[in-house]
Design a protein around this motif. Structure first.
Motif: not given
Ligand code: ATP
Ligand code: MG
Lengths: 324, 264
Positions: B7, B10-11, B13-14, B17-18, B107
């Motif tokens: 988790v 992914r926190g 990686r997301r 993306t910005y 996250a």
């Protein structure tokens, strides 16, 4: 207010049950209670032998849920990232995970967008992603709250055959909420209808047609245009509802047999062709909803076939539901 | 345990993306670093040795805390949880077989790591090029600072988690978030180092959880705490982390037990 009231049912392992009702009837509320995220104010629920509220986490390992308007996927990341996380969350063995993902990718045609961030997916693609997410861990039970909402015909067909396959191959129990009656007709052996928070019908899809005063229609093609058909006394209620040149439409109660009617018409007139139309399920449901709303306002004349009330541990009072 | 690591990943990686948001954020944080540095220089020239800092400490404080702003997210974006409660999407989160609070913490740790690594280092690096800063020279101070920063993020998370959960009762956490942001701005030491707060107000502010978010890690970085003092500082942060996380768990249980889930 009472969102659901005195609902009682039991679902056996491997059943595919449709759950329909007008907007605000209490379908989503029922699903939320069955997953343990809403606590009923009274009554008794057991799912897979567990108490959904008290054993929510244990239950979550055994069920899958899709709320059509919501997503459990990671919005900013590719679909596969969400799936991989579910593998860890549910501790799915690698081999099983690969096998499932391969199968679902094929059945739901996910291949083209597995590696695209979820926020860039179309509604139908995202929904197929959410369906996969709900089923990757081989749950025994899935609740699908409007899984076909907003899908085109091709996606709908894919979702339906996917669900049919999962149910057939794995014996997964499915509770399907939808406003699309085609979903019900194609998938569900049994349908429950809720209106105004009350269960107004529980039984087979065919039984649903007989339940309201539905009518079937004979479409009769005569050799030449003729005055209204001369109909027999049997079945009562039969009448010509439309005449268009040589073609006439004869309505009669859905519960009655068409045979005497056809025999009489062919004996008295020169008939080229006859076809029989089943009552339109949309029409049936519309009548049932209206009737259900009236009766629940008037009070307790509800509930169709109370299948399962023989098992007291599975039923309950106000807002009680059960699934097994 | 593994799932929480995933988790966190992914926190991270997301947020990765910005990129343009990260670049803009780094730029803004750096600009404000310079503005705050000059304000503090003016203040410390007027009041040398205020609160035990010299002017180099004060400038270092300005840039370091600009570095910490993004990872500890005191007044940045609220936890997405509040929005998910408001829209009812939290229904999807509640039916995951995982610890609810632990999931959001993981996250957030991933987010904080990205914010520190890709956004936070910029103001400090820029400050070090433009000014003489008081950077730690001993490895153990860096290590203590790393631990202190981690604890700061956890305390900050625990506070923001409580704010987000308020949405279960208030329908919307944005009002609470705004109030909490103002409290954080003042009591974390970001507006003015808490060491410069006079008398009882200073003592009071330094005992509140917001001190654990900015002031304590900054003092650890500046080497203000050594030996038992250092252990006490980290212990202060850990204590607030435990108290606030425990409170969060109680509130979570209360929310899950009786509160409606929005949306059909
Ligand atoms: N969070 C809530 N707070 C108060 N009332 C609610 C809440 N959610 C739903 N209701 C009410 O409960 C009733 C049942 O709602 P529910 O969402 O279960 O309907 P539904 O059958 O799923 O309808 P739809 O077909 O529109 O999805 C409605 O009257 C609705 O107004
Ligand atoms: Mg609904």
């Amino acid at each position: 207010m009472r969102a659901v009231d005195r609902i009682s049912f039991r679902i056996d392992s491997g059943e595919v049950v449709g759950y329909i009702g007008p907007n605000g009837a209490g379908k989503s509320t029922t699903v939320k209670m069955l997953t343990g995220i809403l606590t009923p104010s009274a009554g008794h629920i057991r799912v897979a032998g567990l108490n959904p509220v008290r054993q929510r986490v244990a239950l979550a390992r055994r069920i899958g849920v899709v709320f059509g308007q919501r997503t459990g996927l990671w919005w900013d990341l590719p679909l596969t990232d969400s799936f991989e996380l579910l593998r860890h969350l549910h501790r799915i063995p690698s081999a099983r995970y690969r096998e499932n993902l391969e199968l679902f990718t094929e059945l739901l045609d996910l291949g083209a967008f597995l590696h695209i961030p979820v926020r860039q997916l179309s509604l139908g693609q995202r929904m197929r992603g959410d369906l996969t997410a709900a089923l990757l861990h081989d749950p025994r039970i899935v609740y699908l709250d409007e899984p076909t909402i907003g899908l085109d015909v091709v996606s709908k067909a894919a979702v339906r055959s996917f669900l049919a396959e999962i149910n057939r191959e794995r014996g997964t129990t499915v509770l399907l909420t939808t406003h699309d009656l085609d979903d019900i007709e194609r998938l569900c052996g049994r349908v429950m209808v809720i209106a105004g928070g009350r269960l107004v019908y529980d039984g087979s899809v065919d039984g649903l047609r007989g339940r309201v005063n539905a009518e079937r229609t004979l479409v009769v093609d005569l050799a030449a245009p003729a005055p209204r058909l001369d109909l027999p006394a049997e079945p009562p209620g039969a009448r010509v509802i439309r005449v268009d040149g040589p073609r006439q439409w004869v309505a009669f109660p859905a519960t009655a047999s068409a045979a005497p009617l056809i025999t009489a018409i062919t004996a008295r007139h020169e008939v080229v062709d006859i076809s029989l139309r089943e009552p339109d399920i949309d029409e049936v449901v519309r009548r049932l909803y209206l009737g259900g709303l009236r009766s629940s306002a008037a009070a307790a004349s509800s509930v169709g076939d109370p299948s399962g009330t023989d098992d007291p541990s599975e039923t309950g009072g106000r807002s009680a539901t059960s699934a097994k | 345990m593994r799932v929480y690591v995933e988790v966190a990943l992914r926190g991270f990686r997301r947020h990765a993306t910005y990129r343009s948001a990260a670049v803009a954020g780094a730029f803004t944080n750096t600009m404000f670093g310079f503005i705050r540095a000059y304000v503090l220089i003016a203040l410390w020239q007027a009041r040398p040795q205020l609160g035990g800092y010299d002017v180099v400490d004060a400038v270092t404080f300005a840039f370091l805390t600009q570095t910490l702003i993004a990872p500890v997210a005191v007044f940045g974006a609220p936890l997405e949880l509040g929005e998910r409660v408001r829209t009812g999407d939290v229904a999807m989160d509640l039916q995951r077989p995982a610890d609810f609070q632990g999931w959001w913490l993981a996250a957030d740790l991933g987010r904080a790591l990205f914010a520190l690594g890709f956004r936070g280092v910029v103001p400090l690096a820029a400050g070090a090029l433009a000014f003489r800063l008081d950077l730690p020279t001993e490895p153990h101070v860096w290590l203590a600072f790393a631990v202190s920063t981690l604890l700061a993020v956890v305390v900050s998370f625990a506070l923001r988690y409580l704010v987000a959960l308020s949405a279960f009762w208030l329908l919307d956490d944005r009002g609470v978030h705004a109030i909490a942001g103002i409290a954080a701005m003042f009591f974390s030491g970001l507006l003015l180092p808490l060491v410069a707060f006079p008398g009882w107000l200073g003592a009071f502010a330094r005992a509140l959880p917001w001190a654990a978010i900015i002031q304590v890690p900054a003092d650890v970085f500046l080497g203000e705490h050594t030996g038992a003092g250092l252990a006490g500082a980290l212990g202060f942060q850990a204590a607030w982390a435990v108290i606030l996380l425990a409170l969060g768990r109680l509130v979570t249980a209360a929310a899950a037990g009786k509160v409606v889930v929005h949306g059909g």
